[in-house]
Design a protein around this motif. Structure first.
Motif, PDB file in Angstrom:
ATOM      1  N   LYS A 310       0.826  -1.215   0.000  1.00 34.07           N
ATOM      2  CA  LYS A 310       0.000   0.000   0.000  1.00 34.07           C
ATOM      3  C   LYS A 310       0.863   1.269   0.000  1.00 34.07           C
ATOM      4  N   LEU A 311       1.874   1.293   0.854  1.00 31.95           N
ATOM      5  CA  LEU A 311       2.717   2.484   0.928  1.00 31.95           C
ATOM      6  C   LEU A 311       3.616   2.617  -0.296  1.00 31.95           C
ATOM      7  N   MET A 312       4.017   1.511  -0.887  1.00 27.10           N
ATOM      8  CA  MET A 312       4.796   1.591  -2.119  1.00 27.10           C
ATOM      9  C   MET A 312       3.958   2.163  -3.260  1.00 27.10           C
ATOM     10  N   LEU A 361      11.915   3.899 -10.896  1.00 26.01           N
ATOM     11  CA  LEU A 361      12.868   3.089 -10.138  1.00 26.01           C
ATOM     12  C   LEU A 361      13.088   3.511  -8.692  1.00 26.01           C
ATOM     13  N   TRP A 362      13.064   4.816  -8.386  1.00 23.26           N
ATOM     14  CA  TRP A 362      13.569   5.278  -7.091  1.00 23.26           C
ATOM     15  C   TRP A 362      12.844   4.663  -5.889  1.00 23.26           C
ATOM     16  N   THR A 367      12.943   3.282  -1.114  1.00 17.44           N
ATOM     17  CA  THR A 367      11.848   3.286  -0.144  1.00 17.44           C
ATOM     18  C   THR A 367      11.556   1.879   0.363  1.00 17.44           C
ATOM     19  N   MET A 368      11.370   0.949  -0.553  1.00 16.53           N
ATOM     20  CA  MET A 368      10.987  -0.415  -0.196  1.00 16.53           C
ATOM     21  C   MET A 368      11.967  -1.117   0.750  1.00 16.53           C
ATOM     22  N   PRO A 369      13.302  -0.938   0.613  1.00 18.36           N
ATOM     23  CA  PRO A 369      14.218  -1.628   1.537  1.00 18.36           C
ATOM     24  C   PRO A 369      13.989  -1.301   3.007  1.00 18.36           C
ATOM     25  N   PHE A 426      16.901  -6.337  -4.071  1.00 19.36           N
ATOM     26  CA  PHE A 426      15.979  -6.026  -2.975  1.00 19.36           C
ATOM     27  C   PHE A 426      14.635  -6.729  -3.150  1.00 19.36           C
ATOM     28  N   VAL A 427      14.143  -6.818  -4.376  1.00 24.63           N
ATOM     29  CA  VAL A 427      12.878  -7.512  -4.622  1.00 24.63           C
ATOM     30  C   VAL A 427      13.009  -8.994  -4.289  1.00 24.63           C
ATOM     31  N   LEU A 428      14.115  -9.609  -4.711  1.00 24.57           N
ATOM     32  CA  LEU A 428      14.343 -11.018  -4.372  1.00 24.57           C
ATOM     33  C   LEU A 428      14.416 -11.215  -2.858  1.00 24.57           C
TER      34      LEU A 428
END
Length: 439
Positions: A310-312, A361-362, A367-369, A426-428
């Motif tokens: 949701k936040l992403m 990309l940013w 943010t996600m990490p 990071f996604v992996l």
């Protein structure tokens, strides 16, 4: 665990606080320019080091915030209070040690990094560095308290104190520079005084009985090695990651300085404008630490995944909207700077590279990490970030910028390559830690 209203109350003040920080940085450079080009150069050079040091404090504060948020989610407020006190001890010791090192070795360090600058610039840098070092304990305490307030979901208070600190800094700059006709030392004393006031305000506010997490009884010096170790297990890798990232940026500025005046100026202008485009995503990254940390503490892994997604989505929505406006208004923005046609062309290309690619990309790269860090997974993100910075951003910057003659444009293309590599790993890692490990 978090309603739409509570998320809004958490995120909006963070966005405003980030915006204020960027605006005040611009105002500082504008005001100190009245003292001459040497003063501007002195402040700019030392701030490269200051940003690295302040990021260490912020990273340690993040370690305390994660432990605190997880404790709140698990409904262990006593443990959260103990974590808050231990964070104050850790961050105070780190800042005092850093202050002592700078006061003892400021001239050798500046000589090593910027030994070729003019004598007037070096003397100004020495003055600014020494006075800045005196403020390290206060800005560290402010950072620690702000992180704790965010951990309990109270970002409004830290925003208000930040507004006061930055406002006082601007007024102080005006008084010292225009009233007393001081140069670099006036700007430095203004920053020191504003940081002292901010630290005192934060400690008083966090001592209040209304807060679910409080800082109290600090003078009794009750050390808890186990709690400190929990904070440092998160804070130290985060500090190393931030330090390598900022050191990499310093090395890239050194490389860009060999490409000529037009490209140096274009790089500075582009960074100035680019900072605005990532403000919402940066703020949402801070919010992720609070939200995910509390969900992890409550062992609500379904909500960890839900709020991360949701936040992403919100980060991407804000990044798209803001950067679309910035790119559309770029010709008007560049008129604020007195640039030669060559510099303006370079700045335009760099901004389109950064802001255009940031829309895609940013948030995923930076943010996600924070969701991983809030879940206590810090060592692998640190390794990913450090390796990507060294191998991709620095390595490809030299290959593209120097070997293939692309100059500053090659450096910024390498930066985008760094983002892509970060995202892949990071996604992996997120799939492994947030989804598969806790189905």
């Amino acid at each position: 665990m978090f309603s739409k209203d509570s998320l809004r109350r958490l995120i909006l003040p963070l966005i405003i606080e980030q915006f204020l920080s960027v605006m005040v940085g611009m105002a500082d450079i504008t005001m100190v320019s009245a003292a001459g080009e040497a003063a501007v150069s002195s402040v700019a050079l030392v701030d490269l080091i200051n940003v690295l040091i302040l990021n260490i404090f912020a990273a340690l504060a993040t370690g305390g915030a994660v432990v605190c948020a997880q404790s709140i989610g698990a409904e262990h407020l006593d443990r959260a209070n103990r974590a808050a006190n231990q964070l104050m001890y850790i961050i105070s010791a780190a800042s005092l040690a850093m202050m002592a090192l700078v006061l003892l070795f400021h001239r050798p360090l500046l000589g090593l990094l910027f030994g070729q600058v003019e004598a007037a610039v070096m003397e100004g840098a020495v003055t600014y560095f020494v006075i800045s070092a005196l403020s390290y304990p206060f800005i560290a305490l402010y950072s620690g308290c702000a992180a704790l307030l965010r951990a309990i979901g109270n970002s409004r208070t830290s925003m208000l104190v930040s507004a006061w600190m930055n406002g006082q800094n601007i007024v102080g700059n005006a008084i010292f520079v225009f009233g007393f006709h001081r140069g670099v030392d006036g700007v430095a004393w203004s920053s020191l005084l504003s940081r002292i006031v901010a630290a005192v305000l934060m400690l008083l506010l966090l001592h209040g009985k209304r807060n679910p997490v409080r800082v109290q009884g600090l003078l009794s010096f009750r050390f808890e090695p186990d709690m400190m170790a929990r904070i440092l297990r998160i804070g130290v890798p985060n500090s190393l990651e931030n330090s390598f990232f900022q050191l990499g940026r310093v090395l890239l500025v050194s490389l860009i300085s060999t490409f000529g005046t037009a490209q140096i100026a274009a790089n500075a202008v582009a960074i100035n404008i680019d900072n605005f485009g990532i403000i919402p995503a940066q703020a949402i990254g801070l919010a992720l630490i609070t939200v995910v940390g509390q969900c992890v503490g409550a062992e609500a892994w379904d909500q960890v995944r839900r709020y991360t997604v949701k936040l992403m989505k919100l980060a991407y929505l804000c990044t798209w909207g803001l950067n679309a406006v910035l790119l559309a208004g770029l010709p008007l923005l560049l008129r604020l700077y007195s640039l030669s046609p060559e510099t303006q062309w370079y700045a335009t290309v760099l901004i389109f590279i950064h802001n255009g690619c940031a829309m895609l990309l940013w948030p995923m790269a930076f943010t996600m990490p924070n969701a991983l860090r809030a879940a206590g997974d810090v060592k692998v993100p640190m390794v990913i970030s450090v390796c990507s910075m060294i191998l991709v951003r620095l390595g490809c910057s030299y290959i593209l910028g120097v070997h293939f003659g692309l100059g500053v444009i090659g450096v910024w293309i390498a930066m985008v390559g760094d983002w892509v590599v970060r995202i892949l790993f990071f996604v992996l890692r997120a799939r492994q830690v947030l989804w598969k490990r806790h189905p």
